[in-house]
Design a protein around this motif. Structure first.
Motif, PDB file in Angstrom:
ATOM      1  N   LEU A   9      25.072  21.533  55.576  1.00 20.21           N
ATOM      2  CA  LEU A   9      24.506  22.814  55.164  1.00 20.21           C
ATOM      3  C   LEU A   9      25.442  23.495  54.177  1.00 20.21           C
ATOM      4  CD1 LEU A   9      23.209  24.538  58.446  1.00 20.21           C
ATOM      5  CD2 LEU A   9      21.843  23.788  56.481  1.00 20.21           C
ATOM      6  N   THR A  10      24.908  24.031  53.112  1.00 22.46           N
ATOM      7  CA  THR A  10      25.737  24.857  52.227  1.00 22.46           C
ATOM      8  C   THR A  10      25.797  26.272  52.817  1.00 22.46           C
ATOM      9  OG1 THR A  10      23.873  25.657  50.931  1.00 22.46           O
ATOM     10  CG2 THR A  10      24.897  23.554  50.221  1.00 22.46           C
ATOM     11  N   LEU A  11      26.722  27.084  52.288  1.00 26.32           N
ATOM     12  CA  LEU A  11      26.836  28.476  52.744  1.00 26.32           C
ATOM     13  C   LEU A  11      25.507  29.198  52.563  1.00 26.32           C
ATOM     14  CD1 LEU A  11      28.575  30.957  53.640  1.00 26.32           C
ATOM     15  CD2 LEU A  11      29.155  31.281  51.217  1.00 26.32           C
ATOM     16  N   ASP A  12      24.883  28.987  51.412  1.00 27.28           N
ATOM     17  CA  ASP A  12      23.596  29.656  51.164  1.00 27.28           C
ATOM     18  C   ASP A  12      22.561  29.228  52.201  1.00 27.28           C
ATOM     19  OD1 ASP A  12      23.577  29.927  47.507  1.00 27.28           O
ATOM     20  OD2 ASP A  12      25.071  30.429  49.030  1.00 27.28           O
ATOM     21  N   SER A 172      45.002  23.239  50.024  1.00 24.87           N
ATOM     22  CA  SER A 172      44.787  21.828  49.635  1.00 24.87           C
ATOM     23  C   SER A 172      43.286  21.608  49.411  1.00 24.87           C
ATOM     24  CB  SER A 172      45.312  20.895  50.731  1.00 24.87           C
ATOM     25  OG  SER A 172      44.910  21.356  51.998  1.00 24.87           O
ATOM     26  N   SER A 173      42.482  22.371  50.158  1.00 25.97           N
ATOM     27  CA  SER A 173      41.070  22.508  49.765  1.00 25.97           C
ATOM     28  C   SER A 173      40.780  24.009  49.852  1.00 25.97           C
ATOM     29  CB  SER A 173      40.145  21.726  50.709  1.00 25.97           C
ATOM     30  OG  SER A 173      40.257  22.253  52.022  1.00 25.97           O
ATOM     31  N   THR A 174      39.661  24.415  49.299  1.00 27.87           N
ATOM     32  CA  THR A 174      39.315  25.839  49.329  1.00 27.87           C
ATOM     33  C   THR A 174      38.271  26.049  50.416  1.00 27.87           C
ATOM     34  OG1 THR A 174      39.834  26.111  46.992  1.00 27.87           O
ATOM     35  CG2 THR A 174      38.353  27.746  47.984  1.00 27.87           C
ATOM     36  N   ASN A 185      32.461  30.515  61.542  1.00 28.64           N
ATOM     37  CA  ASN A 185      32.097  29.257  60.889  1.00 28.64           C
ATOM     38  C   ASN A 185      32.906  29.070  59.608  1.00 28.64           C
ATOM     39  OD1 ASN A 185      29.619  28.052  62.429  1.00 28.64           O
ATOM     40  ND2 ASN A 185      29.279  30.268  62.341  1.00 28.64           N
ATOM     41  N   GLY A 186      33.324  27.830  59.359  1.00 30.47           N
ATOM     42  CA  GLY A 186      34.159  27.511  58.197  1.00 30.47           C
ATOM     43  C   GLY A 186      33.426  26.604  57.226  1.00 30.47           C
ATOM     44  N   PHE A 187      33.587  26.936  55.935  1.00 27.29           N
ATOM     45  CA  PHE A 187      32.893  26.197  54.869  1.00 27.29           C
ATOM     46  C   PHE A 187      33.934  25.721  53.864  1.00 27.29           C
ATOM     47  CE2 PHE A 187      28.617  27.601  56.047  1.00 27.29           C
ATOM     48  CZ  PHE A 187      28.927  28.687  56.865  1.00 27.29           C
ATOM     49  N   THR A 188      33.882  24.444  53.528  1.00 31.55           N
ATOM     50  CA  THR A 188      34.827  23.866  52.568  1.00 31.55           C
ATOM     51  C   THR A 188      34.132  23.653  51.237  1.00 31.55           C
ATOM     52  OG1 THR A 188      36.062  22.771  54.339  1.00 31.55           O
ATOM     53  CG2 THR A 188      36.360  21.904  52.107  1.00 31.55           C
ATOM     54  N   PHE A 196      30.060  25.759  48.835  1.00 33.26           N
ATOM     55  CA  PHE A 196      30.771  25.780  50.119  1.00 33.26           C
ATOM     56  C   PHE A 196      29.876  25.093  51.140  1.00 33.26           C
ATOM     57  CE2 PHE A 196      34.617  28.095  49.570  1.00 33.26           C
ATOM     58  CZ  PHE A 196      34.408  29.028  48.570  1.00 33.26           C
ATOM     59  N   CYS A 197      30.418  24.072  51.822  1.00 34.22           N
ATOM     60  CA  CYS A 197      29.624  23.298  52.779  1.00 34.22           C
ATOM     61  C   CYS A 197      30.190  23.459  54.189  1.00 34.22           C
ATOM     62  CB  CYS A 197      29.642  21.823  52.398  1.00 34.22           C
ATOM     63  SG  CYS A 197      28.892  21.523  50.785  1.00 34.22           S
ATOM     64  N   LEU A 198      29.278  23.621  55.158  1.00 31.33           N
ATOM     65  CA  LEU A 198      29.693  23.850  56.555  1.00 31.33           C
ATOM     66  C   LEU A 198      30.525  22.673  57.043  1.00 31.33           C
ATOM     67  CD1 LEU A 198      29.446  25.686  59.083  1.00 31.33           C
ATOM     68  CD2 LEU A 198      27.387  24.347  59.700  1.00 31.33           C
ATOM     69  N   SER A 199      31.816  22.919  57.254  1.00 26.51           N
ATOM     70  CA  SER A 199      32.734  21.848  57.689  1.00 26.51           C
ATOM     71  C   SER A 199      33.332  22.128  59.062  1.00 26.51           C
ATOM     72  CB  SER A 199      33.871  21.730  56.656  1.00 26.51           C
ATOM     73  OG  SER A 199      34.490  23.025  56.457  1.00 26.51           O
ATOM     74  N   HIS A 200      33.332  23.403  59.458  1.00 30.14           N
ATOM     75  CA  HIS A 200      33.939  23.805  60.746  1.00 30.14           C
ATOM     76  C   HIS A 200      32.977  24.732  61.485  1.00 30.14           C
ATOM     77  CE1 HIS A 200      37.353  22.559  58.289  1.00 30.14           C
ATOM     78  NE2 HIS A 200      38.138  22.528  59.348  1.00 30.14           N
ATOM     79  N   PRO A 201      31.892  24.170  62.084  1.00 26.15           N
ATOM     80  CA  PRO A 201      30.930  25.019  62.789  1.00 26.15           C
ATOM     81  C   PRO A 201      31.499  25.592  64.086  1.00 26.15           C
ATOM     82  CG  PRO A 201      30.358  22.701  63.035  1.00 26.15           C
ATOM     83  CD  PRO A 201      31.529  22.745  62.096  1.00 26.15           C
ATOM     84  N   ASP A 202      31.161  26.850  64.355  1.00 26.07           N
ATOM     85  CA  ASP A 202      31.462  27.497  65.634  1.00 26.07           C
ATOM     86  C   ASP A 202      32.928  27.299  66.064  1.00 26.07           C
ATOM     87  OD1 ASP A 202      30.270  27.361  69.068  1.00 26.07           O
ATOM     88  OD2 ASP A 202      30.935  29.071  67.813  1.00 26.07           O
ATOM     89  N   ILE A 203      33.847  27.787  65.251  1.00 27.94           N
ATOM     90  CA  ILE A 203      35.289  27.634  65.509  1.00 27.94           C
ATOM     91  C   ILE A 203      35.689  28.423  66.763  1.00 27.94           C
ATOM     92  CG2 ILE A 203      37.615  28.069  64.623  1.00 27.94           C
ATOM     93  CD1 ILE A 203      36.446  27.854  61.771  1.00 27.94           C
TER      94      ILE A 203
END
Ligand code: P6P
Length: 337
Positions: A9-12, A172-174, A185-188, A196-203
């Motif tokens: 999923l993208t941020l949008d 190292s990444s944004t 939620n974290g997006f890389t 920005f793509c969902l990389s860290h759901p429900d931290i």
């Protein structure tokens, strides 16, 4: 599109998907978060060129394109202000870079539901040594009647009233990480698609970690309870939950992000010469306090929950202790004893 992108999923897409959970939502918060994501992408481009300033022209000079080269924190401030001013969701802003609030005061903005406070480029002193830096933001629903927002009612709200808070880490990444009451939620940023793509759901932050982050150089300026806890951290071993490691980058976004993911505690205590410490309550402490509490951690000023502090000034400072719940409780025990 490659298969990997189809499942991410993208941020949008994520913010729009969240709307389904709130049928009455107007979409203004989702739109605001996407606006901040756009500013972050633009800031990221310039941050990644920072090392080339000598080639592109010093700050304040005019570069080969004939554009004035601005200091990065001024550039970041203007990007954040620009997307929020031109969006539909924000009535005004407060920034670490500007003395007073900026009220957008146009027909659309005066009907907007939110105000935003931000530190556009925290840790900018680290840019010339290529250390990660970040943008920090805090979103409140305006309290005053629609029209021009006012500082006391709309901006000087306690952190517990934040609707959302987040940060961007240019490392190292944004990454863009944000919290609402529903979760963190974290997006890389995927440079290949500019999203920005969902990389860290429900931290969720671990209840205990083994990392403590504090500027040891100020050790003898800290109050006794803080010094007692730091000594406790140094005495940890295999028998009592250690050994701990001390990690302090000197860039709050980087230090707190690492501890959020791995578990740990970050401290910027008050000192004899600076009883309120260095960090700003509204756009540094409150956002991270909100994020860590939603993720299961704790945040205090050494006496009280940060989110309960009633602000009196846009740029007021606060001692700040934030991190894993178990570690924060050990600190609190040392400060009470
Ligand atoms: P010190 C950066 O200037 C900053 O505001 C935070 O990002 C960081 O945690 C802190 O200051 C570091 O301050 O006094 O330890 O160098």
């Amino acid at each position: 599109m490659s298969s990997i992108n189809r499942q991410v999923l993208t941020l949008d897409e994520f913010t729009i998907q969240q709307l389904r959970n709130f049928p009455k939502a107007t979409g203004e918060l989702s739109s605001l978060l996407r606006d901040i994501g756009l500013a972050a992408k633009r800031i990221n481009v310039e941050v990644n060129k920072a090392g080339l300033v000598d080639i592109l022209g010093d700050h304040g000079s005019v570069n080969v394109q004939g554009e004035e080269v601005k200091k990065l924190d001024v550039f970041a401030n203007n990007q954040m202000m620009g997307v929020l001013r031109h969006g539909i969701s924000c009535a005004g802003i407060g920034s670490e870079e500007m003395d007073d609030i900026v009220v957008f005061d146009d027909e659309v903005s005066n009907q907007s539901k939110y105000v935003v406070l931000f530190d556009p480029l925290d840790g900018s002193g680290n840019i010339d040594v290529n250390v990660s830096i970040g943008t920090i933001f805090s979103v409140y629903r305006r309290v005053s009647e629609l029209g021009k927002p006012c500082k006391k009612e709309d901006f000087l709200q306690p952190g517990i009233r934040q609707i959302a808070a987040g940060y961007v880490i240019y490392g190292s990444s944004t990454m863009l990480v944000y919290a609402t009451r529903r979760g963190v939620n974290g997006f890389t940023l995927d440079p290949s698609i500019g999203e920005f793509c969902l990389s860290h759901p429900d931290i969720k932050t671990p209840e205990f970690g083994k990392i403590y982050s504090v500027n040891h150089g100020n050790f003898f300026q800290y109050e006794e309870g803080v010094r007692k806890y730091i000594n406790l951290c140094q005495q940890k071993n295999k028998e009592n939950g250690g050994p701990y490691t001390q990690r302090y980058i000197g860039s709050m976004v980087s230090d707190v992000h690492r501890n959020l993911i791995k578990g740990g505690i970050f401290m910027y205590p008050g000192m004899k010469e600076k009883p309120k410490g260095k960090l700003r309550l509204l756009y540094e402490c409150n956002p991270f306090a909100f994020i860590l509490e939603v993720a299961g951690g704790k945040a205090t000023d050494g006496q009280q929950r940060v989110l309960d502090i009633e602000p009196t000034d846009l740029h007021e400072r606060s001692p700040f202790f934030v991190g894993s719940r178990g570690m924060m409780e050990e600190l609190e025990a040392c400060m009470k004893s």
